[in-house]
Design a protein around this motif. Structure first.
Motif, PDB file in Angstrom:
ATOM      1  N   PRO A  24     -42.944   3.168 -34.662  1.00 49.82           N
ATOM      2  CA  PRO A  24     -41.597   2.935 -34.135  1.00 49.82           C
ATOM      3  C   PRO A  24     -40.543   3.596 -35.040  1.00 49.82           C
ATOM      4  O   PRO A  24     -40.841   3.937 -36.185  1.00 49.82           O
ATOM      5  N   ASP A  26     -38.178   2.466 -36.752  1.00 51.64           N
ATOM      6  CA  ASP A  26     -38.004   1.801 -38.042  1.00 51.64           C
ATOM      7  C   ASP A  26     -38.974   2.345 -39.092  1.00 51.64           C
ATOM      8  O   ASP A  26     -38.624   2.489 -40.250  1.00 51.64           O
ATOM      9  N   ASN A  27     -40.223   2.577 -38.680  1.00 50.01           N
ATOM     10  CA  ASN A  27     -41.234   2.999 -39.638  1.00 50.01           C
ATOM     11  C   ASN A  27     -41.234   4.501 -39.889  1.00 50.01           C
ATOM     12  O   ASN A  27     -41.490   4.954 -40.995  1.00 50.01           O
ATOM     13  N   PRO A  53     -45.608   2.314 -29.497  1.00 50.26           N
ATOM     14  CA  PRO A  53     -45.315   2.249 -30.928  1.00 50.26           C
ATOM     15  C   PRO A  53     -46.107   1.129 -31.591  1.00 50.26           C
ATOM     16  O   PRO A  53     -46.233   0.036 -31.043  1.00 50.26           O
ATOM     17  N   ARG A  54     -46.645   1.431 -32.751  1.00 57.33           N
ATOM     18  CA  ARG A  54     -47.363   0.414 -33.528  1.00 57.33           C
ATOM     19  C   ARG A  54     -46.917   0.511 -34.982  1.00 57.33           C
ATOM     20  O   ARG A  54     -46.634   1.594 -35.468  1.00 57.33           O
ATOM     21  N   ALA A  55     -46.878  -0.627 -35.661  1.00 57.28           N
ATOM     22  CA  ALA A  55     -46.475  -0.633 -37.072  1.00 57.28           C
ATOM     23  C   ALA A  55     -47.546   0.064 -37.913  1.00 57.28           C
ATOM     24  O   ALA A  55     -48.668   0.257 -37.452  1.00 57.28           O
ATOM     25  N   GLU A  58     -51.040  -1.455 -38.269  1.00 54.95           N
ATOM     26  CA  GLU A  58     -51.631  -1.690 -36.954  1.00 54.95           C
ATOM     27  C   GLU A  58     -52.019  -0.379 -36.268  1.00 54.95           C
ATOM     28  O   GLU A  58     -52.985  -0.337 -35.518  1.00 54.95           O
TER      29      GLU A  58
ATOM     30  N   TRP B  70     -49.985  -9.415 -33.611  1.00 56.26           N
ATOM     31  CA  TRP B  70     -50.799  -8.197 -33.648  1.00 56.26           C
ATOM     32  C   TRP B  70     -52.260  -8.521 -33.409  1.00 56.26           C
ATOM     33  O   TRP B  70     -53.012  -7.685 -32.896  1.00 56.26           O
ATOM     34  N   ASN B  75     -49.191  -5.535 -26.432  1.00 56.79           N
ATOM     35  CA  ASN B  75     -48.033  -4.690 -26.700  1.00 56.79           C
ATOM     36  C   ASN B  75     -47.403  -4.256 -25.382  1.00 56.79           C
ATOM     37  O   ASN B  75     -47.936  -3.403 -24.675  1.00 56.79           O
ATOM     38  N   THR B  77     -44.401  -2.891 -25.057  1.00 60.13           N
ATOM     39  CA  THR B  77     -43.390  -1.832 -25.192  1.00 60.13           C
ATOM     40  C   THR B  77     -43.578  -0.699 -24.174  1.00 60.13           C
ATOM     41  O   THR B  77     -42.629  -0.333 -23.482  1.00 60.13           O
ATOM     42  N   TYR B 155     -41.283  -3.718 -28.999  1.00 56.15           N
ATOM     43  CA  TYR B 155     -40.230  -3.089 -29.796  1.00 56.15           C
ATOM     44  C   TYR B 155     -39.037  -2.845 -28.892  1.00 56.15           C
ATOM     45  O   TYR B 155     -39.194  -2.580 -27.708  1.00 56.15           O
ATOM     46  N   ARG B 158     -34.303   0.988 -29.294  1.00 55.12           N
ATOM     47  CA  ARG B 158     -33.958   1.860 -30.418  1.00 55.12           C
ATOM     48  C   ARG B 158     -35.207   2.361 -31.138  1.00 55.12           C
ATOM     49  O   ARG B 158     -35.200   3.399 -31.781  1.00 55.12           O
ATOM     50  N   ASN B 159     -36.283   1.575 -31.035  1.00 52.68           N
ATOM     51  CA  ASN B 159     -37.498   1.958 -31.737  1.00 52.68           C
ATOM     52  C   ASN B 159     -38.329   2.985 -30.994  1.00 52.68           C
ATOM     53  O   ASN B 159     -39.295   3.517 -31.527  1.00 52.68           O
ATOM     54  N   ILE B 160     -37.979   3.230 -29.737  1.00 53.13           N
ATOM     55  CA  ILE B 160     -38.729   4.226 -28.968  1.00 53.13           C
ATOM     56  C   ILE B 160     -37.810   5.367 -28.540  1.00 53.13           C
ATOM     57  O   ILE B 160     -38.269   6.433 -28.138  1.00 53.13           O
ATOM     58  N   GLN B 177     -29.158  -5.169 -40.678  1.00 49.45           N
ATOM     59  CA  GLN B 177     -30.580  -5.399 -40.479  1.00 49.45           C
ATOM     60  C   GLN B 177     -31.127  -6.471 -41.425  1.00 49.45           C
ATOM     61  O   GLN B 177     -32.072  -7.167 -41.099  1.00 49.45           O
ATOM     62  N   ASN B 186     -38.928  -6.987 -35.912  1.00 55.72           N
ATOM     63  CA  ASN B 186     -38.574  -5.952 -34.936  1.00 55.72           C
ATOM     64  C   ASN B 186     -39.516  -5.840 -33.743  1.00 55.72           C
ATOM     65  O   ASN B 186     -39.263  -5.088 -32.816  1.00 55.72           O
TER      66      ASN B 186
END
Lengths: 559, 322
Positions: A24, A26-27, A53-55, A58, B70, B75, B77, B155, B158-160, B177, B186
């Motif tokens: 993502p 952020d990362n 997206p994966r952290a 993960e 997790w 997921n 997203t 997510y 903004r994260n994608i 943040q 997040n």
């Protein structure tokens, strides 16, 4: 139904669809941007895309351990020595879980070249590597994209010596000179990191949590340590080669953080454990999901006496010495850890069993720093290990001069830079994203280090459609490295078609504006517009290799 | 840095409250509150305790929550992105520095204000039912929200969409943040708790609009702004906002039913109410109180009806509202 589905998801039910795993924003802002660019081009040629997206940990878990992916985009740690290619692509590792061949790639010609570079030296080795890289560039198990500049920001008011050693390694954190006036009693070095993995799990064998960074090397010693281009004796006082046998003399009176002595037995045990994490309990072996390539180079280890280890290698000494950099684990802790788990009925399943994934084995090493505190997703604290051999007057190696190092997890690169600007931290431990390095703020200094990491697309060649070489090549041809480097990396990266850097790249694979075996489908008619995809040409190429389009010629039909 | 931010938020919220409380609640209600606070506290204590337990549970599970999510690894997203694509980019056409300033202010300060103010306002009503309902709705929002956070990994946009949204909150105010990650991770964007709690409060504000007409006039646009801000700032998908509104409606309905079922008033019958009324009357002899308005009686029928006319009695009561 089709129409409704197309309306909702933009894809027909019989359309070929692939999932791109990536990090993502952020990362890793760059990885997701590359993914979005690829998504756009894939959609243009009629392939539906899901971006997931994966952290950090993960993503690695799914790719390295579960092999449950179509393709992914991220950074690969690479390696200062190209021998990491052996671990990464040799077909014998395809069935295993871990950093070893996660792609499931099988190519006997490549195997032969990767083996040859391990047994040869000098120009012969270089030639074998060149050929292996050429083979990789034609077979596309991965698509290397670019090597990003490795940049960190530091504060120079409290510590000096940032440029002395690579900040991605243990030496980077040793030898730093605190300005005594700035500290009343305890000298604390505050670092900020953007990857929470080490705060969640510090098991040296946990593949999904071990990417890069000095954490393991601060906690654990290795026989030798990398210092720029040379390998220097570390836990070893010296070693001698006799044919393919190395005789290592360990430093005297070294201790683990719990006070137990470090002996030749621990060294032998470590290599045995890497080779089989079940320690011979079962018939089949259960090799560690890390250090597989270097572990594989070791044929046998003998503890001659307390301080002498004899290691026999099946490779050249140049490659064999790479095995000297693995962390030496305390036998008294890890042997018990293995035994306990097996007695409790744990199956030592390669790469994923508890021993190589757990965070519960005491993080006791013999390294220059001991772990004192670990708060998941928040911080890690290390305290200087005063008995470390580098603190002895006669040892000419950088020594730990700070009392404590704290690594604080920050949500992203810009937040990390903020902490430095605010004076709360002295160094950005993780590599900065290129979006954060514009003008260097007042009072901070930019440290640029040699970079081995590279952004890439990795394919799971076990499954359709990426099992098809032509499909992989055509997807590779959707990547426009130059526009990515310009738009995504602000020119803070160099395009590449190989997973190695520097002098190891053969002449024909040096970047010259176009990828030799899979050039971008550039729309030449529109020469002023770089980065324009020639959709028609791309579609024709997919079609030529047996991928069928629907009757309107819009999308590729799933076979 | 976190401490600085918290102080900043606290100061601004206090300033807002100091300005707003007298205007909106009125001196008379505040004076009555000074006399009756013990009773009201006692009545609201069980529900307030529940909210506290939920908040503490959130506090202590927060670090572990992502690991469990997790492990479940559901997921959503890609699904959200496949369904709505870049729909929230639509808000970008209105982007300008003042608009961004407004929405980021609303997202952080407006949200805290909208959460805190009604607790004070409803505490100032002699009937504690709105307060108890509001607090149970808070608790329910949080509980259901946390459960969904645990279950679903999602997510935010903004994260994608790293480039499509020019107004990502954390890009021009990275320090925020720190604040938000203290409450949330997040991967937890479904549903939008900003939206669900604001919408919950807006619904309550609507129901108490006769008692607090000014508050309703403020809360409704503020809640709408907060919902929009989550999308404008690239934090939430439209799906999260819709889910948030659904959650709000559901929790208000549930709070209605639950509070009705277990309220002290209903469990212990009239005696408690009469007892409270008697105390109030005794208190009334020494200090003039602000009696509940007839509208309040209509909405929450169990308030003591023994009091004199309310201030809004010149407007004819229209009976029970829907």
């Amino acid at each position: 139904m089709d129409r409704i589905q197309r309306l909702i998801t933009g894809a027909a039910s019989d359309q070929l669809s692939i999932t791109i795993l990536t990090l993502p924003t952020d990362n890793d802002r760059q990885a997701i941007k590359i993914a979005r660019q690829l998504e756009e081009n894939l959609k243009a040629v009629g392939i539906n895309v899901r971006i997931e997206p994966r952290a950090d940990a993960e993503l690695l878990q799914t790719v390295l351990l579960e092999h449950d992916f179509d393709c992914y985009i991220s950074r690969h740690p690479g390696g200062y020595d190209p021998d990491f290619l052996y671990e990464t692509f040799h077909s014998k590792f395809a069935p295993e879980a871990g950093w070893q061949n996660p792609y499931g790639f099988v190519d006997t010609k490549l195997d032969e070249l990767l083996e040859r570079q391990r047994s040869t030296t000098g120009s012969e080795r270089k030639e074998a590597i060149g050929e292996a890289l050429d083979r990789l560039a034609q077979t596309h198990p991965i698509v290397p994209i670019c090597v990003p500049d490795e940049r960190r920001l530091v504060r120079t008011d409290r510590f000096d010596g940032w440029d002395d050693h690579h900040l991605g390694t243990r030496l980077g954190y040793l030898g730093l000179e605190p300005d005594e006036n700035d500290f009343e009693d305890e000298v604390v070095l505050n670092a900020v990191i953007t990857d929470s993995s080490p705060s969640r799990n510090i098991n040296p064998l946990a593949a999904a949590y071990r990417y890069r960074g000095p954490f393991i090397d601060l906690l654990y010693d290795s026989v030798a340590t990398r210092d720029d281009d040379e390998l220097r004796p570390w836990l070893a006082e010296s070693w001698e080669w006799d044919e393919s046998v190395a005789t290592i003399t360990l430093r005297s009176n070294c201790l683990f953080h719990d006070g137990e002595p470090v002996t030749a037995d621990d060294v032998k045990f470590t290599y045995d454990l890497l080779d089989d994490t079940s320690l011979g309990d079962r018939d089949g072996q259960s090799p560690a999901p890390r250090y597989r390539g270097v572990g594989d180079a070791v044929e046998s280890v003998t503890a001659v006496d307390d301080r002498t280890v004899r290691m026999r290698f099946g490779t050249s000494d140049e490659v064999g010495e790479l095995a000297f950099t693995v962390p030496i684990l305390p036998k008294h802790i890890w042997k018990t850890a293995v035994k306990d788990r097996l007695e409790n009925g744990a199956e030592p399943i390669q790469g994923t069993w508890d021993l190589v994934t757990t965070e519960e084995i005491p993080p006791i090493g013999s390294g220059p720093f001991a772990l004192t505190e670990q708060e998941p997703r928040s911080h890690l604290r290390f305290e200087r290990f005063d008995d470390h051999f580098t603190r002895r007057g006669y040892v000419d190696l950088p020594e730990p001069r700070v009392d404590e190092i704290a690594f604080h997890v920050e949500p992203n690169s810009s937040a990390a830079v903020d902490q430095l600007e605010a004076g709360n931290a002295d160094v950005t431990g993780s590599i900065l994203g290129s979006e954060t390095v514009g003008d260097v703020p007042d009072g901070l200094e930019l440290v640029e280090s040699e970079s081995w990491t590279f952004y890439h697309i990795g394919f799971n060649v076990r499954n359709s459609p990426f099992s098809n070489l032509h499909f992989r090549r055509n997807v590779a041809r959707l990547i426009d490295r130059e526009s990515l480097v310009a738009d995504v990396f602000n020119e803070q990266a160099s395009p590449t078609v190989t997973p190695v850097t520097g002098e190891w790249i053969p002449d024909d694979l040096e970047w010259d504006g176009s990828a030799p075996y899979a050039p971008f489908f550039r729309d030449e008619t529109n020469s002023g517009d770089t980065g324009e995809l020639d959709i028609e040409q791309a579609k024709r190429e997919f079609e030529r290799h047996g991928f069928q389009y629907d009757e309107d010629g819009e999308y590729i039909v799933r076979s | 840095m976190l401490a600085e931010l918290l102080t900043q938020v606290t100061v601004i919220i206090v300033v807002l409250l100091v300005g707003f409380v007298p205007v909106c609640i009125g001196r008379r209600r505040l004076r009555a509150t000074r006399h009756e606070w013990r009773d009201r506290m006692r009545e609201a204590a069980p529900v307030a305790g529940m909210v506290l337990v939920v908040l503490l549970a959130n506090r202590f599970t927060r670090q572990r929550l992502p690991d469990i999510s997790w492990a479940i690894d559901w997921n959503l997203t890609p699904t959200f992105y496949a369904i709505e694509g870049e729909a929230i980019i639509w808000f970008q056409q209105f982007a300008s520095p003042p608009v961004t300033q407004y929405f980021s202010f609303v997202y952080i300060y407006g949200y805290v204000f909208i959460l805190v103010f009604p607790v004070i306002a409803y505490f100032a009503l002699s009937d504690t039912r709105p307060l108890r309902e509001l607090l149970s709705a808070y608790a329910l929002n949080y509980l259901i929200g946390l459960f969904l956070y645990l279950l679903v990994i999602a997510y935010g946009p903004r994260n994608i969409m790293p480039t499509a949204i020019e107004t990502v909150l954390y890009d021009f105010r990275p320090q925020y943040q720190y604040l938000t990650q203290e409450v949330n991770h997040n991967t937890n964007v479904f549903p939008s708790l900003h939206t669900s709690l604001s919408a919950t409060i807006a619904i309550f504000a609507y129901r108490t609009r006769d008692e607090y007409p000014i508050w309703f006039a403020v809360a409704a646009p503020l809640a709408a702004s907060i919902a929009v801000s989550t999308m404008y700032l690239g934090i939430h998908w439209a799906i999260d906002v819709v889910a948030g509104i659904t959650l709000a409606v559901g929790t208000v309905y549930a709070a209605d039913r639950l509070v009705g079922r277990w309220s002290l008033a209903e469990d212990f019958g009239i005696e408690v109410d009469e007892y409270a009324a008697r105390i109030r009357r005794i208190a009334g002899t020494s200090a003039p109180t602000d009696p509940p308005s007839p509208a309040e009686d209509d909405e929450y029928g169990e308030a003591d009806g023994a009091d004199v006319e309310g201030p809004s009695s010149d407007e004819p009561s229209t009976g029970r509202r829907s």
